[in-house]
Design a protein around this motif. Structure first.
Motif, mmCIF file in Angstrom:
data_model
loop_
_atom_site.group_PDB
_atom_site.id
_atom_site.type_symbol
_atom_site.label_atom_id
_atom_site.label_comp_id
_atom_site.label_asym_id
_atom_site.label_seq_id
_atom_site.Cartn_x
_atom_site.Cartn_y
_atom_site.Cartn_z
ATOM 1 N N LEU A 56 -52.198 34.411 -80.109
ATOM 2 C CA LEU A 56 -52.696 34.642 -78.759
ATOM 3 C C LEU A 56 -51.465 34.927 -77.914
ATOM 4 O O LEU A 56 -50.663 34.026 -77.640
ATOM 5 C CB LEU A 56 -53.442 33.413 -78.226
ATOM 6 N N VAL A 57 -51.310 36.179 -77.535
ATOM 7 C CA VAL A 57 -50.095 36.586 -76.826
ATOM 8 C C VAL A 57 -50.207 36.210 -75.358
ATOM 9 O O VAL A 57 -51.154 36.608 -74.675
ATOM 10 C CB VAL A 57 -49.836 38.095 -76.966
ATOM 11 N N ALA A 58 -49.244 35.440 -74.891
ATOM 12 C CA ALA A 58 -49.133 35.076 -73.476
ATOM 13 C C ALA A 58 -47.713 35.405 -73.040
ATOM 14 O O ALA A 58 -46.771 35.323 -73.830
ATOM 15 C CB ALA A 58 -49.414 33.589 -73.271
ATOM 16 N N ARG A 59 -47.555 35.761 -71.798
ATOM 17 C CA ARG A 59 -46.230 36.100 -71.284
ATOM 18 C C ARG A 59 -45.937 35.288 -70.027
ATOM 19 O O ARG A 59 -46.757 35.177 -69.122
ATOM 20 C CB ARG A 59 -46.143 37.589 -70.947
ATOM 21 N N LYS A 60 -44.753 34.721 -70.005
ATOM 22 C CA LYS A 60 -44.315 33.930 -68.862
ATOM 23 C C LYS A 60 -43.870 34.849 -67.731
ATOM 24 O O LYS A 60 -43.257 35.877 -67.953
ATOM 25 C CB LYS A 60 -43.161 33.030 -69.304
ATOM 26 N N ILE A 61 -44.195 34.450 -66.511
ATOM 27 C CA ILE A 61 -43.684 35.119 -65.316
ATOM 28 C C ILE A 61 -42.561 34.252 -64.774
ATOM 29 O O ILE A 61 -42.796 33.109 -64.352
ATOM 30 C CB ILE A 61 -44.776 35.304 -64.239
ATOM 31 N N GLY A 62 -41.351 34.767 -64.798
ATOM 32 C CA GLY A 62 -40.197 33.978 -64.405
ATOM 33 C C GLY A 62 -39.744 34.244 -62.986
ATOM 34 O O GLY A 62 -40.223 35.164 -62.309
ATOM 35 N N ILE A 63 -38.815 33.425 -62.547
ATOM 36 C CA ILE A 63 -38.200 33.609 -61.241
ATOM 37 C C ILE A 63 -37.275 34.821 -61.293
ATOM 38 O O ILE A 63 -36.509 34.974 -62.257
ATOM 39 C CB ILE A 63 -37.384 32.355 -60.847
ATOM 40 N N PRO A 64 -37.307 35.706 -60.301
ATOM 41 C CA PRO A 64 -36.385 36.846 -60.301
ATOM 42 C C PRO A 64 -34.936 36.378 -60.444
ATOM 43 O O PRO A 64 -34.472 35.515 -59.706
ATOM 44 C CB PRO A 64 -36.628 37.481 -58.927
ATOM 45 N N GLY A 65 -34.261 36.943 -61.433
ATOM 46 C CA GLY A 65 -32.886 36.550 -61.701
ATOM 47 C C GLY A 65 -32.763 35.361 -62.624
ATOM 48 O O GLY A 65 -31.696 35.087 -63.163
ATOM 49 N N ARG A 66 -33.869 34.632 -62.831
ATOM 50 C CA ARG A 66 -33.903 33.481 -63.743
ATOM 51 C C ARG A 66 -35.199 33.539 -64.550
ATOM 52 O O ARG A 66 -36.079 32.697 -64.419
ATOM 53 C CB ARG A 66 -33.818 32.172 -62.959
ATOM 54 N N PRO A 67 -35.332 34.544 -65.405
ATOM 55 C CA PRO A 67 -36.601 34.771 -66.110
ATOM 56 C C PRO A 67 -37.000 33.638 -67.037
ATOM 57 O O PRO A 67 -38.173 33.525 -67.411
ATOM 58 C CB PRO A 67 -36.334 36.063 -66.896
ATOM 59 N N GLU A 68 -36.025 32.787 -67.436
ATOM 60 C CA GLU A 68 -36.364 31.685 -68.338
ATOM 61 C C GLU A 68 -37.121 30.566 -67.634
ATOM 62 O O GLU A 68 -37.731 29.707 -68.276
ATOM 63 C CB GLU A 68 -35.083 31.122 -68.977
ATOM 64 N N THR A 69 -37.097 30.548 -66.303
ATOM 65 C CA THR A 69 -37.791 29.531 -65.520
ATOM 66 C C THR A 69 -39.153 30.069 -65.092
ATOM 67 O O THR A 69 -39.249 30.935 -64.231
ATOM 68 C CB THR A 69 -36.973 29.131 -64.280
ATOM 69 N N GLY A 70 -40.207 29.569 -65.706
ATOM 70 C CA GLY A 70 -41.531 30.115 -65.466
ATOM 71 C C GLY A 70 -42.211 29.566 -64.226
ATOM 72 O O GLY A 70 -42.172 28.365 -63.958
ATOM 73 N N VAL A 71 -42.828 30.451 -63.459
ATOM 74 C CA VAL A 71 -43.652 30.055 -62.314
ATOM 75 C C VAL A 71 -45.091 30.527 -62.496
ATOM 76 O O VAL A 71 -45.926 30.348 -61.618
ATOM 77 C CB VAL A 71 -43.091 30.599 -60.980
ATOM 78 N N GLY A 72 -45.356 31.126 -63.655
ATOM 79 C CA GLY A 72 -46.699 31.613 -63.931
ATOM 80 C C GLY A 72 -46.749 32.243 -65.301
ATOM 81 O O GLY A 72 -45.753 32.285 -66.023
ATOM 82 N N ALA A 73 -47.930 32.734 -65.667
ATOM 83 C CA ALA A 73 -48.102 33.362 -66.983
ATOM 84 C C ALA A 73 -49.347 34.233 -66.970
ATOM 85 O O ALA A 73 -50.228 34.079 -66.110
ATOM 86 C CB ALA A 73 -48.212 32.300 -68.069
ATOM 87 N N ILE A 74 -49.407 35.140 -67.942
ATOM 88 C CA ILE A 74 -50.578 36.002 -68.110
ATOM 89 C C ILE A 74 -51.018 35.972 -69.569
ATOM 90 O O ILE A 74 -50.208 35.779 -70.476
ATOM 91 C CB ILE A 74 -50.303 37.455 -67.681
ATOM 92 N N VAL A 75 -52.319 36.156 -69.781
ATOM 93 C CA VAL A 75 -52.916 36.272 -71.109
ATOM 94 C C VAL A 75 -53.951 37.388 -71.040
ATOM 95 O O VAL A 75 -54.775 37.411 -70.118
ATOM 96 C CB VAL A 75 -53.588 34.968 -71.562
ATOM 97 N N GLY A 76 -53.901 38.308 -71.995
ATOM 98 C CA GLY A 76 -54.859 39.404 -72.004
ATOM 99 C C GLY A 76 -54.821 40.188 -70.704
ATOM 100 O O GLY A 76 -53.751 40.461 -70.155
ATOM 101 N N ASP A 77 -55.998 40.541 -70.209
ATOM 102 C CA ASP A 77 -56.091 41.255 -68.935
ATOM 103 C C ASP A 77 -56.481 40.319 -67.792
ATOM 104 O O ASP A 77 -56.841 40.788 -66.706
ATOM 105 C CB ASP A 77 -57.106 42.398 -69.043
ATOM 106 N N ASP A 78 -56.418 39.021 -68.042
ATOM 107 C CA ASP A 78 -56.732 38.054 -66.988
ATOM 108 C C ASP A 78 -55.713 38.131 -65.858
ATOM 109 O O ASP A 78 -54.541 38.478 -66.087
ATOM 110 C CB ASP A 78 -56.724 36.634 -67.551
ATOM 111 N N PRO A 79 -56.111 37.790 -64.641
ATOM 112 C CA PRO A 79 -55.147 37.719 -63.541
ATOM 113 C C PRO A 79 -54.067 36.693 -63.851
ATOM 114 O O PRO A 79 -54.298 35.747 -64.613
ATOM 115 C CB PRO A 79 -56.010 37.270 -62.342
ATOM 116 N N PRO A 80 -52.880 36.866 -63.300
ATOM 117 C CA PRO A 80 -51.815 35.885 -63.550
ATOM 118 C C PRO A 80 -52.188 34.514 -63.019
ATOM 119 O O PRO A 80 -52.862 34.392 -61.987
ATOM 120 C CB PRO A 80 -50.602 36.468 -62.813
ATOM 121 N N LEU A 81 -51.760 33.491 -63.743
ATOM 122 C CA LEU A 81 -51.961 32.113 -63.317
ATOM 123 C C LEU A 81 -50.612 31.599 -62.824
ATOM 124 O O LEU A 81 -49.668 31.470 -63.602
ATOM 125 C CB LEU A 81 -52.449 31.260 -64.478
ATOM 126 N N PHE A 82 -50.508 31.308 -61.532
ATOM 127 C CA PHE A 82 -49.253 30.894 -60.933
ATOM 128 C C PHE A 82 -49.244 29.409 -60.617
ATOM 129 O O PHE A 82 -50.289 28.805 -60.357
ATOM 130 C CB PHE A 82 -48.985 31.663 -59.628
#
Length: 223
Positions: A56-82
């Motif tokens: 199940l592919v999910a992608r983290k949404i990171g802080i600009p300039g610090r992508p390793e620090t997640g503030v949200g994520a997306i799965v499929g075509d669902d809206p981002p969860l922040f």
């Protein structure tokens, strides 16, 4: 508790899951890995339980300039969860992060196509679903994945990880029916801290692991 590598962590996690299987609590099971790091862990669990394995592919949404620090994520075509509190504390908005979301969505679809090809995602309705990752730090991707799966009506939704930050594991209890976590160290600061070998898992390794599992002797449960 430390782990030699992700395979060792998966073997330890599988031993815990076998206790549930012996009690008859896991019926019509499918194991889903969060790639890439969760795949070698999940493969050991699926092999031990003789259950089908998928991603199940999910992608983290990171802080600009610090992508390793997640503030949200997306799965499929669902809206981002922040994480709304994190956005507020950092002075960020969804609009500010929309280019990051678009970029991660493109990468998400690339990986789905690469890992699965023309094969459809498994149907999780009325099944026992075990979602596996190699560990939880902020838990952003796991939370988004669990909510995505919950909307697809599994009979039981289980999150299984070798190690987690204690507060993250506690927060996840409202997202899954059950959580299996082998180690919640009070001095947690990163998942890789608890592995001797935490090298990055490649796309090629993911593909080969999925191929090898699908070619092994028949698994329990419908695909």
């Amino acid at each position: 508790m430390r782990f030699h590598d992700r395979r060792h962590a998966g073997q330890e996690l599988a031993l815990r899951m076998m206790e549930w299987a012996a009690d008859g609590d896991l019926v019509n099971t499918v194991v889903l890995a969060l790639p890439r790091g969760g795949v070698p862990v999940a493969a050991e669990v699926a092999q031990t339980l003789k259950a089908p394995l998928d991603v199940l592919v999910a992608r983290k949404i990171g802080i600009p300039g610090r992508p390793e620090t997640g503030v949200g994520a997306i799965v499929g075509d669902d809206p981002p969860l922040f994480d709304r509190r994190a956005l507020e504390l950092l002075g960020l908005s969804e609009e500010r992060l929309s280019p990051d979301v678009a970029r991660e969505r493109t990468e998400l679809h690339r990986r789905e196509q690469l890992y699965r090809g023309d094969r459809s995602a498994p149907d999780v309705k009325d099944r026992a679903v075990i979602l596996v990752d190699d560990g939880l730090a902020t838990g952003a991707t796991a939370r988004a994945a669990l909510r995505y799966l919950r909307r697809r009506d599994p009979a039981r939704l289980i999150l299984a990880v070798p190690v987690s930050a204690p507060d993250t594991a506690a927060a996840m209890r409202s997202e899954a029916d059950d959580i299996i976590c082998l180690h919640q160290p009070p001095d947690f600061w990163a998942v890789g801290q608890w592995y001797d070998d935490f090298d990055q898992v490649s796309d090629e390794q993911v593909i080969e692991t999925l191929r090898a599992h699908s070619a092994s002797p028949s698994k329990s449960g419908r695909q």
